[in-house]
Design a protein around this motif. Structure first.
Motif, PDB file in Angstrom:
ATOM      1  N   LEU A 120       0.836  -1.199   0.000  1.00 30.75           N
ATOM      2  CA  LEU A 120       0.000   0.000   0.000  1.00 30.75           C
ATOM      3  C   LEU A 120       0.873   1.252   0.000  1.00 30.75           C
ATOM      4  N   ALA A 121       1.957   1.216   0.779  1.00 31.48           N
ATOM      5  CA  ALA A 121       2.858   2.361   0.876  1.00 31.48           C
ATOM      6  C   ALA A 121       3.456   2.726  -0.469  1.00 31.48           C
ATOM      7  N   PHE A 122       3.814   1.704  -1.244  1.00 30.58           N
ATOM      8  CA  PHE A 122       4.444   1.945  -2.534  1.00 30.58           C
ATOM      9  C   PHE A 122       3.514   2.659  -3.508  1.00 30.58           C
ATOM     10  N   LYS A 123       2.215   2.626  -3.258  1.00 31.51           N
ATOM     11  CA  LYS A 123       1.242   3.238  -4.163  1.00 31.51           C
ATOM     12  C   LYS A 123       0.708   4.562  -3.619  1.00 31.51           C
ATOM     13  N   ILE A 124       0.384   4.598  -2.340  1.00 30.91           N
ATOM     14  CA  ILE A 124      -0.292   5.775  -1.807  1.00 30.91           C
ATOM     15  C   ILE A 124       0.626   6.988  -1.762  1.00 30.91           C
ATOM     16  N   GLY A 125       1.918   6.771  -1.490  1.00 32.91           N
ATOM     17  CA  GLY A 125       2.849   7.892  -1.393  1.00 32.91           C
ATOM     18  C   GLY A 125       2.997   8.654  -2.697  1.00 32.91           C
ATOM     19  N   PRO A 126       3.420   7.991  -3.791  1.00 33.05           N
ATOM     20  CA  PRO A 126       3.585   8.734  -5.044  1.00 33.05           C
ATOM     21  C   PRO A 126       2.276   9.257  -5.624  1.00 33.05           C
ATOM     22  N   ALA A 127       1.170   8.530  -5.432  1.00 28.43           N
ATOM     23  CA  ALA A 127      -0.109   9.000  -5.968  1.00 28.43           C
ATOM     24  C   ALA A 127      -0.542  10.288  -5.275  1.00 28.43           C
ATOM     25  N   MET A 128      -0.503  10.307  -3.944  1.00 30.85           N
ATOM     26  CA  MET A 128      -0.898  11.518  -3.212  1.00 30.85           C
ATOM     27  C   MET A 128       0.011  12.681  -3.564  1.00 30.85           C
ATOM     28  N   ILE A 144      13.058   2.875   0.166  1.00 27.16           N
ATOM     29  CA  ILE A 144      12.045   3.652  -0.550  1.00 27.16           C
ATOM     30  C   ILE A 144      12.669   4.522  -1.638  1.00 27.16           C
ATOM     31  N   ASP A 145      13.951   4.865  -1.524  1.00 29.82           N
ATOM     32  CA  ASP A 145      14.586   5.738  -2.509  1.00 29.82           C
ATOM     33  C   ASP A 145      15.313   4.970  -3.606  1.00 29.82           C
ATOM     34  N   LEU A 146      15.238   3.634  -3.591  1.00 26.54           N
ATOM     35  CA  LEU A 146      15.927   2.813  -4.588  1.00 26.54           C
ATOM     36  C   LEU A 146      14.910   2.225  -5.567  1.00 26.54           C
ATOM     37  N   PRO A 147      15.128   2.359  -6.877  1.00 23.67           N
ATOM     38  CA  PRO A 147      14.157   1.852  -7.856  1.00 23.67           C
ATOM     39  C   PRO A 147      13.936   0.350  -7.706  1.00 23.67           C
ATOM     40  N   HIS A 148      12.687  -0.067  -7.817  1.00 22.93           N
ATOM     41  CA  HIS A 148      12.325  -1.481  -7.708  1.00 22.93           C
ATOM     42  C   HIS A 148      11.418  -1.824  -8.876  1.00 22.93           C
ATOM     43  N   GLY A 149      11.937  -2.636  -9.793  1.00 21.52           N
ATOM     44  CA  GLY A 149      11.134  -2.985 -10.954  1.00 21.52           C
ATOM     45  C   GLY A 149      11.771  -4.110 -11.736  1.00 21.52           C
ATOM     46  N   GLY A 150      10.996  -4.706 -12.618  1.00 18.66           N
ATOM     47  CA  GLY A 150      11.449  -5.872 -13.356  1.00 18.66           C
ATOM     48  C   GLY A 150      11.632  -5.619 -14.834  1.00 18.66           C
ATOM     49  N   ILE A 151      12.069  -6.663 -15.516  1.00 21.79           N
ATOM     50  CA  ILE A 151      12.279  -6.658 -16.960  1.00 21.79           C
ATOM     51  C   ILE A 151      11.355  -7.711 -17.573  1.00 21.79           C
ATOM     52  N   GLY A 152      10.857  -7.443 -18.758  1.00 23.44           N
ATOM     53  CA  GLY A 152      10.042  -8.424 -19.460  1.00 23.44           C
ATOM     54  C   GLY A 152       8.759  -8.735 -18.731  1.00 23.44           C
ATOM     55  N   GLN A 153       8.504 -10.026 -18.490  1.00 22.05           N
ATOM     56  CA  GLN A 153       7.252 -10.456 -17.877  1.00 22.05           C
ATOM     57  C   GLN A 153       7.181 -10.157 -16.391  1.00 22.05           C
ATOM     58  N   SER A 154       8.247  -9.581 -15.836  1.00 19.76           N
ATOM     59  CA  SER A 154       8.233  -9.213 -14.415  1.00 19.76           C
ATOM     60  C   SER A 154       7.733  -7.798 -14.183  1.00 19.76           C
ATOM     61  N   GLY A 155       7.289  -7.123 -15.236  1.00 17.63           N
ATOM     62  CA  GLY A 155       6.613  -5.873 -14.959  1.00 17.63           C
ATOM     63  C   GLY A 155       7.006  -4.714 -15.837  1.00 17.63           C
ATOM     64  N   ILE A 156       6.414  -3.570 -15.518  1.00 12.61           N
ATOM     65  CA  ILE A 156       6.610  -2.324 -16.244  1.00 12.61           C
ATOM     66  C   ILE A 156       6.511  -1.203 -15.228  1.00 12.61           C
ATOM     67  N   GLY A 157       7.329  -0.178 -15.386  1.00 10.84           N
ATOM     68  CA  GLY A 157       7.342   0.896 -14.406  1.00 10.84           C
ATOM     69  C   GLY A 157       8.108   0.485 -13.165  1.00 10.84           C
ATOM     70  N   HIS A 158       7.983   1.285 -12.117  1.00  9.72           N
ATOM     71  CA  HIS A 158       8.752   1.044 -10.902  1.00  9.72           C
ATOM     72  C   HIS A 158       7.934   1.353  -9.663  1.00  9.72           C
ATOM     73  N   ASP A 159       8.291   0.673  -8.594  1.00  6.72           N
ATOM     74  CA  ASP A 159       7.932   1.098  -7.252  1.00  6.72           C
ATOM     75  C   ASP A 159       9.174   1.733  -6.639  1.00  6.72           C
ATOM     76  N   CYS A 160       8.954   2.624  -5.679  1.00  9.20           N
ATOM     77  CA  CYS A 160      10.037   3.290  -4.954  1.00  9.20           C
ATOM     78  C   CYS A 160      10.814   4.244  -5.868  1.00  9.20           C
ATOM     79  N   SER A 161      11.531   5.151  -5.258  1.00  8.40           N
ATOM     80  CA  SER A 161      12.394   6.145  -5.899  1.00  8.40           C
ATOM     81  C   SER A 161      11.573   7.177  -6.679  1.00  8.40           C
ATOM     82  N   SER A 162      12.279   8.133  -7.261  1.00  7.22           N
ATOM     83  CA  SER A 162      11.611   9.161  -8.054  1.00  7.22           C
ATOM     84  C   SER A 162      10.968   8.574  -9.307  1.00  7.22           C
TER      85      SER A 162
END
Length: 486
Positions: free
Chosen positions: A155-163, A442-460
Motif C-alpha cells: 500500500l505504501a508503494f502506491k499511496i505515497g507517489p499518488a498523493m 524507498i529511494d531505490l528503484p524497484h522494478g522488473g524486466i520483461g514479464q516481471s513488470g513495467i514501471g517502478h515502485d520506490c524512488s523518483s
C-alpha cells in the motif's frame, strides 16, 4: 484488540452489502469479518475519485505535503495497532511487521519531499524564435491492486507517489489481507482527508475487480501481483488508453561461485527465503552453486534451516510464520514431493514442523540436485523452499539463470571477483542485480524486466509513473511562425 472492518469510500467509512471472514493462517481462527465491495461500491469509488481529481490536482505542493504528513503522523501514532493488523491477518512474525509499517512512514515522508524536487524542464529552441518548457501534471485517477504478502508495504508503494503527484487513488487490497489497509482508511477519515483522494475497498468478486479495471475513469493502473494477473488486467483495461505500473512475478536466481563468502551467501539466501515464509517476490528461488563448494554451502544452509524458529508468538523470536492458506501449503508440498520423485534430495524440512498441528506452517525446506525439468525450478515457489542446483562449469550458467518464463525481477551474485560479478550483472536479464548483499529502500528503484513488470515502485521513478508531461511553447515574436510539421 478491535480490528477495522469497513471500507473507506468518498471520505467516509462504509459497510458493504457483503462481508468476508478473515482467517489467521497461523491459528485458523477468524480475526474479523470485513466489508467487501459490490458493483455499487466500486461505482461510488470511481465517481468519487473522478470528482475529486480536479480539486486535488489543483492543490499546491505544500498543501498535499501537509496532508501526507498528517497521515504519516497518525501512522506513527498507531504503530502497534497497524502492526497488530498484519500480525493477525497473515500470521506474520511480529518483528517482521515492522518493515511493513516503516515503509508506509518512509513513503509518505519521501514522496512529500520528492514532489518538491520536480521542476519544469526548459528546452532550447534551435531557431531562437520560441521559448519552451515541459511541465509535470497529475496523470489522473489511479487504481491500485495489491498483493497480500506485505499488506502495508505494498500500500505504501502506491499511496505515497499518488498523493504527492495529485492523483486520487482507489486501492483494492487483497481480499486475504484487507484489515491493515482498512486501518489506513480509518486514519484517512480521522485526519479529514478531502473526499475521494484515497479510497480503500476489498472485493472477492472478479466481476467487481474487472469493472474497476475496465472503467475509462482510471488513467493509471498499478499492480503488485503475478504475471498472469498483470496480463489479465491489461486485457481488461483495454477499454481506454491507460498507463500501467506493475511489479509482477519472478523466479530469482542466485549464483554462488567457488570464491564466494559462503557464510554471507547462506545467510542472505536463508534470511530472505525463510522470512515472511518465503512469500517475497524477490526471494531467492533457484540457487546455483559451484560444485567445488556445494557440500559446504549446503551444510550452512541446512544448519540455518534447522535453526529457524517456526510459529506465531508475538513475544518470541520467530523466523518463519505460516504460508497464507491451506491451498498455498498444498501447492508447496506438491512442489517438494514432485522434486523428490524426480530425483532431488531433501536435506531439511519438506512437511509440517514437528509438533505443529494447527496452522498452515511449512518447515524451512532445503532441496538439492534440483534440475531444470522440475516444477520447483520452473515456478516461483513463494514459500520457504531453497532449491540448490550444483554446477561444474560456468558455460551454461547464465543461460540457465536467464531461463525464466515469468520474467526477471531480481538476481543475486556471490563472488569475490569484481570483474566476474560485473560480467554477470551485464548479462543477467533482471531488473535488479544484488552483488554480495541485498538492499531495498524507498529511494531505490524497484522494478522488473520483461514479464516481471513495467514501471517502478520506490524512488523518483515511481513518482513519474503518476505524472504526465506537457510542453508549453510561446512565440518570442508575435510574427514568428515555427511551422506545423513535427
Amino acid at each position: 484488540m478491535e480490528f477495522p472492518t469497513q471500507m473507506y469510500i468518498d471520505g467516509t467509512l462504509a459497510d458493504g452489502r457483503a462481508s468476508r471472514d478473515i482467517i489467521n493462517p497461523a491459528t485458523e481462527t477468524v480475526v474479523a469479518t470485513v466489508a467487501v465491495a459490490g458493483a455499487e461500491d466500486a461505482d461510488r469509488a470511481l465517481n468519487a475519485a473522478r470528482d475529486a481529481f480536479a480539486g486535488w490536482a489543483a492543490t499546491s505542493v505544500a498543501e498535499r505535503q501537509g496532508w501526507m504528513r498528517k497521515l504519516r503522523d497518525e501512522v506513527i501514532a498507531q504503530e502497534d495497532w497497524l502492526r497488530s493488523c498484519i500480525h493477525h491477518e497473515m500470521g506474520k512474525p511480529w518483528a517482521q511487521t515492522e518493515e511493513d509499517w516503516d515503509r508506509l512512514v518512509a513513503s509518505l515522508d519521501f514522496y512529500a519531499e520528492e514532489i518538491a524536487r520536480v521542476n519544469d524542464e526548459i528546452l532550447v529552441d534551435r531557431a531562437g524564435s520560441h521559448s519552451h518548457r515541459v511541465v509535470h501534471e497529475p496523470a489522473g485517477v489511479a487504481l491500485a491492486f495489491l498483493a497480500w504478502n506485505f499488506p502495508l508495504l505494498n500500500l505504501a508503494f502506491k499511496i505515497g507517489p499518488a498523493m504527492a503527484a495529485g492523483c486520487p487513488i482507489i486501492i483494492r487490497p487483497s481480499d486475504a489481507t484487507p484489515i491493515s489497509a482498512y486501518a489506513v482508511g480509518v486514519l484517512c477519515a480521522r485526519i479529514g482527508l478531502p473526499k475521494g483522494v484515497v479510497q480503500i475497498l476489498a472485493t472477492e468478486s472478479y466481476a467487481v475487480a474487472d469493472a474497476l479495471t475496465a472503467s475509462t475513469m482510471p488513467q493509471v493502473v498499478t499492480l503488485i501481483g503475478s504475471t498472469r494477473t498483470g496480463q489479465h488486467i491489461m486485457r481488461t483495461g483495454a477499454t481506454s488508453i491507460k498507463r500501467y505500473s506493475m511489479e509482477l512475478g519472478g523466479n530469482a536466481p542466485v549464483l554462488v561461485f567457488e570464491d564466494a563468502d559462503l557464510d554471507l551467501a547462506a545467510e542472505i539466501v536463508t534470511g530472505v527465503k525463510f522470512s515472511n515464509a518465503g512469500q517475497i517476490c524477490v526471494s531467492p528461488n533457484r540457487v546455483f552453486v559451484a560444485e567445488a563448494v556445494r557440500q559446504v554451502f549446503e551444510q550452512k544452509v541446512v544448519e540455518r534451516a534447522r535453526a529457524a524458529q517456526v510459529g506465531f508468538d508475538r513475544n518470541a523470536e520467530i523466523t518463519t510464520g505460516p504460508v497464507i492458506d491451506g491451498r498455498a501449503w498444498t501447492r508447496l508440498k506438491g512442489l517438494i514431493d514432485d522434486a523428490v520423485s524426480e530425483g532431488a534430495t531433501l536435506l531439511a524440512g519438506g512437511d509440517r514442523p514437528e509438533g505443529q498441528m494447527t496452522g498452515h506452517f511449512l518447515a524451512p525446506t532445503v532441496l538439492t540436485d534440483v534440475t531444470e525439468t522440475m516444477q520447483v525450478y520452473r515456478q516461483e515457489t513463494f514459500g520457504p523452499i531453497v532449491s540448490i542446483i550444483p554446477f561444474a562449469q560456468e558455460g551454461d550458467l547464465l543461460r540457465m539463470a536467464n531461463d525464466c518464463e515469468e520474467g526477471g525481477l531480481t538476481a543475486y551474485v556471490f563472488t569475490r571477483d569484481l570483474a566476474r560479478a560485473e560480467a554477470c550483472a551485464a548479462r543477467l536479464r533482471y531488473g535488479e542485480i544484488q552483488i554480495n548483499g541485498v538492499k531495498y529502500d524507498i529511494d531505490l528503484p524497484h522494478g522488473g524486466i520483461g514479464q516481471s513488470g513495467i514501471g517502478h515502485d520506490c524512488s523518483s521513478l515511481a513518482l513519474h509513473d503518476y505524472l504526465v508531461k506537457k510542453r508549453i511553447t510561446r512565440a518570442l515574436d508575435t510574427n514568428s511562425f515555427g511551422g506545423l510539421n513535427p
